[in-house]
Design a protein around this motif. Structure first.
Motif, PDB file in Angstrom:
ATOM      1  N   GLY A   1      59.502 -22.623  50.210  1.00 19.82           N
ATOM      2  CA  GLY A   1      60.588 -22.235  51.110  1.00 19.82           C
ATOM      3  C   GLY A   1      60.253 -22.426  52.577  1.00 19.82           C
ATOM      4  O   GLY A   1      61.111 -22.252  53.429  1.00 19.82           O
ATOM      5  N   GLN A   2      59.028 -22.784  52.882  1.00 22.94           N
ATOM      6  CA  GLN A   2      58.640 -23.045  54.260  1.00 22.94           C
ATOM      7  C   GLN A   2      58.994 -24.479  54.627  1.00 22.94           C
ATOM      8  O   GLN A   2      59.122 -25.333  53.749  1.00 22.94           O
ATOM      9  N   ALA A   3      59.119 -24.730  55.906  1.00 19.61           N
ATOM     10  CA  ALA A   3      59.391 -26.088  56.363  1.00 19.61           C
ATOM     11  C   ALA A   3      58.204 -26.678  57.106  1.00 19.61           C
ATOM     12  O   ALA A   3      58.068 -27.881  57.212  1.00 19.61           O
ATOM     13  N   GLU A   4      57.310 -25.820  57.631  1.00 20.07           N
ATOM     14  CA  GLU A   4      56.171 -26.294  58.412  1.00 20.07           C
ATOM     15  C   GLU A   4      54.886 -25.750  57.815  1.00 20.07           C
ATOM     16  O   GLU A   4      54.809 -24.565  57.466  1.00 20.07           O
ATOM     17  N   PHE A   5      53.885 -26.624  57.706  1.00 19.15           N
ATOM     18  CA  PHE A   5      52.617 -26.253  57.094  1.00 19.15           C
ATOM     19  C   PHE A   5      51.454 -26.729  57.956  1.00 19.15           C
ATOM     20  O   PHE A   5      51.464 -27.872  58.407  1.00 19.15           O
ATOM     21  N   PRO A   6      50.448 -25.882  58.144  1.00 18.61           N
ATOM     22  CA  PRO A   6      49.232 -26.370  58.797  1.00 18.61           C
ATOM     23  C   PRO A   6      48.600 -27.453  57.920  1.00 18.61           C
ATOM     24  O   PRO A   6      48.663 -27.371  56.686  1.00 18.61           O
ATOM     25  N   ALA A   7      48.007 -28.457  58.526  1.00 17.15           N
ATOM     26  CA  ALA A   7      47.407 -29.564  57.780  1.00 17.15           C
ATOM     27  C   ALA A   7      46.412 -29.052  56.741  1.00 17.15           C
ATOM     28  O   ALA A   7      46.355 -29.554  55.615  1.00 17.15           O
ATOM     29  N   HIS A   8      45.653 -28.034  57.094  1.00 21.40           N
ATOM     30  CA  HIS A   8      44.661 -27.487  56.169  1.00 21.40           C
ATOM     31  C   HIS A   8      45.334 -26.929  54.919  1.00 21.40           C
ATOM     32  O   HIS A   8      44.805 -27.061  53.813  1.00 21.40           O
ATOM     33  N   GLN A   9      46.498 -26.321  55.062  1.00 17.79           N
ATOM     34  CA  GLN A   9      47.211 -25.746  53.916  1.00 17.79           C
ATOM     35  C   GLN A   9      47.656 -26.841  52.945  1.00 17.79           C
ATOM     36  O   GLN A   9      47.666 -26.637  51.731  1.00 17.79           O
ATOM     37  N   ILE A  10      48.001 -27.987  53.460  1.00 13.89           N
ATOM     38  CA  ILE A  10      48.384 -29.107  52.592  1.00 13.89           C
ATOM     39  C   ILE A  10      47.169 -29.573  51.800  1.00 13.89           C
ATOM     40  O   ILE A  10      47.249 -29.827  50.598  1.00 13.89           O
ATOM     41  N   GLY A  11      46.017 -29.661  52.456  1.00 18.33           N
ATOM     42  CA  GLY A  11      44.792 -30.010  51.747  1.00 18.33           C
ATOM     43  C   GLY A  11      44.487 -29.016  50.639  1.00 18.33           C
ATOM     44  O   GLY A  11      44.102 -29.402  49.527  1.00 18.33           O
ATOM     45  N   MET A  12      44.686 -27.747  50.914  1.00 20.51           N
ATOM     46  CA  MET A  12      44.450 -26.719  49.900  1.00 20.51           C
ATOM     47  C   MET A  12      45.459 -26.831  48.757  1.00 20.51           C
ATOM     48  O   MET A  12      45.116 -26.583  47.601  1.00 20.51           O
ATOM     49  N   ALA A  13      46.700 -27.220  49.063  1.00 18.34           N
ATOM     50  CA  ALA A  13      47.732 -27.377  48.026  1.00 18.34           C
ATOM     51  C   ALA A  13      47.399 -28.533  47.092  1.00 18.34           C
ATOM     52  O   ALA A  13      47.850 -28.563  45.943  1.00 18.34           O
ATOM     53  N   ILE A  14      46.607 -29.466  47.554  1.00 14.09           N
ATOM     54  CA  ILE A  14      46.212 -30.618  46.742  1.00 14.09           C
ATOM     55  C   ILE A  14      45.162 -30.206  45.709  1.00 14.09           C
ATOM     56  O   ILE A  14      45.081 -30.785  44.625  1.00 14.09           O
ATOM     57  N   LEU A  15      44.381 -29.188  46.012  1.00 10.72           N
ATOM     58  CA  LEU A  15      43.238 -28.836  45.172  1.00 10.72           C
ATOM     59  C   LEU A  15      43.606 -28.486  43.730  1.00 10.72           C
ATOM     60  O   LEU A  15      42.944 -28.957  42.795  1.00 10.72           O
ATOM     61  N   GLU A  16      44.626 -27.674  43.507  1.00 13.06           N
ATOM     62  CA  GLU A  16      44.947 -27.244  42.135  1.00 13.06           C
ATOM     63  C   GLU A  16      45.328 -28.427  41.232  1.00 13.06           C
ATOM     64  O   GLU A  16      44.734 -28.587  40.158  1.00 13.06           O
ATOM     65  N   PRO A  17      46.286 -29.265  41.629  1.00 16.65           N
ATOM     66  CA  PRO A  17      46.584 -30.392  40.734  1.00 16.65           C
ATOM     67  C   PRO A  17      45.413 -31.383  40.620  1.00 16.65           C
ATOM     68  O   PRO A  17      45.232 -32.005  39.577  1.00 16.65           O
ATOM     69  N   LEU A  18      44.599 -31.485  41.657  1.00 14.52           N
ATOM     70  CA  LEU A  18      43.448 -32.380  41.592  1.00 14.52           C
ATOM     71  C   LEU A  18      42.399 -31.833  40.633  1.00 14.52           C
ATOM     72  O   LEU A  18      41.758 -32.596  39.900  1.00 14.52           O
ATOM     73  N   ARG A  19      42.235 -30.520  40.576  1.00 12.39           N
ATOM     74  CA  ARG A  19      41.291 -29.906  39.631  1.00 12.39           C
ATOM     75  C   ARG A  19      41.685 -30.241  38.199  1.00 12.39           C
ATOM     76  O   ARG A  19      40.838 -30.499  37.352  1.00 12.39           O
ATOM     77  N   GLU A  20      42.995 -30.268  37.937  1.00  7.85           N
ATOM     78  CA  GLU A  20      43.470 -30.606  36.599  1.00  7.85           C
ATOM     79  C   GLU A  20      43.276 -32.086  36.299  1.00  7.85           C
ATOM     80  O   GLU A  20      43.146 -32.474  35.145  1.00  7.85           O
ATOM     81  N   LEU A  21      43.267 -32.908  37.325  1.00 12.84           N
ATOM     82  CA  LEU A  21      43.186 -34.355  37.157  1.00 12.84           C
ATOM     83  C   LEU A  21      41.757 -34.845  36.926  1.00 12.84           C
ATOM     84  O   LEU A  21      41.494 -35.601  35.997  1.00 12.84           O
ATOM     85  N   ASP A  22      40.815 -34.407  37.773  1.00  8.01           N
ATOM     86  CA  ASP A  22      39.449 -34.922  37.675  1.00  8.01           C
ATOM     87  C   ASP A  22      38.488 -33.981  38.396  1.00  8.01           C
ATOM     88  O   ASP A  22      38.646 -33.728  39.598  1.00  8.01           O
ATOM     89  N   ASP A  23      37.490 -33.479  37.669  1.00  8.67           N
ATOM     90  CA  ASP A  23      36.542 -32.517  38.233  1.00  8.67           C
ATOM     91  C   ASP A  23      35.740 -33.076  39.404  1.00  8.67           C
ATOM     92  O   ASP A  23      35.558 -32.408  40.423  1.00  8.67           O
ATOM     93  N   VAL A  24      35.257 -34.301  39.264  1.00 10.89           N
ATOM     94  CA  VAL A  24      34.408 -34.882  40.310  1.00 10.89           C
ATOM     95  C   VAL A  24      35.225 -35.118  41.578  1.00 10.89           C
ATOM     96  O   VAL A  24      34.784 -34.791  42.688  1.00 10.89           O
ATOM     97  N   ALA A  25      36.417 -35.692  41.420  1.00  5.93           N
ATOM     98  CA  ALA A  25      37.283 -35.911  42.589  1.00  5.93           C
ATOM     99  C   ALA A  25      37.630 -34.577  43.237  1.00  5.93           C
ATOM    100  O   ALA A  25      37.664 -34.467  44.467  1.00  5.93           O
ATOM    101  N   PHE A  26      37.863 -33.553  42.411  1.00  7.07           N
ATOM    102  CA  PHE A  26      38.142 -32.222  42.937  1.00  7.07           C
ATOM    103  C   PHE A  26      36.981 -31.729  43.797  1.00  7.07           C
ATOM    104  O   PHE A  26      37.180 -31.240  44.910  1.00  7.07           O
ATOM    105  N   LEU A  27      35.753 -31.857  43.297  1.00  3.32           N
ATOM    106  CA  LEU A  27      34.593 -31.392  44.053  1.00  3.32           C
ATOM    107  C   LEU A  27      34.423 -32.164  45.356  1.00  3.32           C
ATOM    108  O   LEU A  27      34.099 -31.580  46.396  1.00  3.32           O
ATOM    109  N   ARG A  28      34.649 -33.453  45.308  1.00  3.03           N
ATOM    110  CA  ARG A  28      34.551 -34.263  46.531  1.00  3.03           C
ATOM    111  C   ARG A  28      35.568 -33.800  47.570  1.00  3.03           C
ATOM    112  O   ARG A  28      35.243 -33.611  48.740  1.00  3.03           O
ATOM    113  N   PHE A  29      36.811 -33.646  47.117  1.00  4.42           N
ATOM    114  CA  PHE A  29      37.880 -33.261  48.032  1.00  4.42           C
ATOM    115  C   PHE A  29      37.665 -31.831  48.543  1.00  4.42           C
ATOM    116  O   PHE A  29      37.803 -31.546  49.729  1.00  4.42           O
ATOM    117  N   ALA A  30      37.289 -30.924  47.625  1.00 10.22           N
ATOM    118  CA  ALA A  30      37.064 -29.524  47.994  1.00 10.22           C
ATOM    119  C   ALA A  30      35.931 -29.380  48.994  1.00 10.22           C
ATOM    120  O   ALA A  30      35.981 -28.520  49.874  1.00 10.22           O
TER     121      ALA A  30
END
Length: 169
Positions: A96-125
């Motif tokens: 419901g928000q329209a504006e997000f800090p860049a860091h929050q978008i990076g954090m939003a990527i983590l959950e679906p990335l964890r489901e996709l690939d553990d190593v990529a998740f660790l690199r990104f995290a």
């Protein structure tokens, strides 16, 4: 709203509905001048607040580019990345928000990335959570293991998997 037929600026909304995706509004309009009818689709604009204080429109492709680097050499397809990008954008819109800090978008990527690939998740995290030591990686790996164990237990409880007995064969 300008009429696409005569460019007149006075249009009347005849009907408004939430579109099937749930993230946009479909409006049926009529021009007060030429009486032509047309449809508009309104989509909430997501913006990113950068560390510098500047804002820019959210760009799913830009988010995917960062994830693609973390997925280098991993068995992750472009379709997987496109689905991840859609999941992230859907989650942001659902907030419901329209504006997000860049860091929050990076954090939003983590959950679906964890489901996709553990190593990529660790690199990104390691970038977004700003790991500073090997211990930070150890903590995250332990968290990944707990998450996988919980997933397996949930699938067994839900009857999605059949338990196998060791040594039978």
């Amino acid at each position: 709203m300008h009429c696409p037929f005569c460019r007149h600026t006075d249009t009347k909304v005849l009907d408004s509905r939430v579109a099937e995706d749930g993230c946009s509004i479909r409006r049926r309009r009529s021009c007060q001048s030429c009486e032509q009818r047309f449809t508009t689709l309104e989509l909430m604009q997501l913006t990113v607040l950068k560390r510098s204080g500047a804002t820019e429109a959210f760009d799913r492709d830009k988010a995917i580019r960062g994830v693609r680097k973390a997925c280098g050499g991993r068995p992750v397809s472009e379709d997987d990345l496109a689905r991840l990008g859609q999941q992230v954008e859907d989650a942001l819109r659902a907030s419901g928000q329209a504006e997000f800090p860049a860091h929050q978008i990076g954090m939003a990527i983590l959950e679906p990335l964890r489901e996709l690939d553990d190593v990529a998740f660790l690199r990104f995290a390691s970038v977004y959570k700003q790991y500073e030591s090997a211990e930070d990686f150890e903590i995250e790996i332990a968290s990944l293991r707990r998450h996988r164990s919980e997933q397996l237990a949930s699938m067994l409880d839900g009857g999605e998997l059949e338990p196998t007995s060791a040594g039978s064969g």
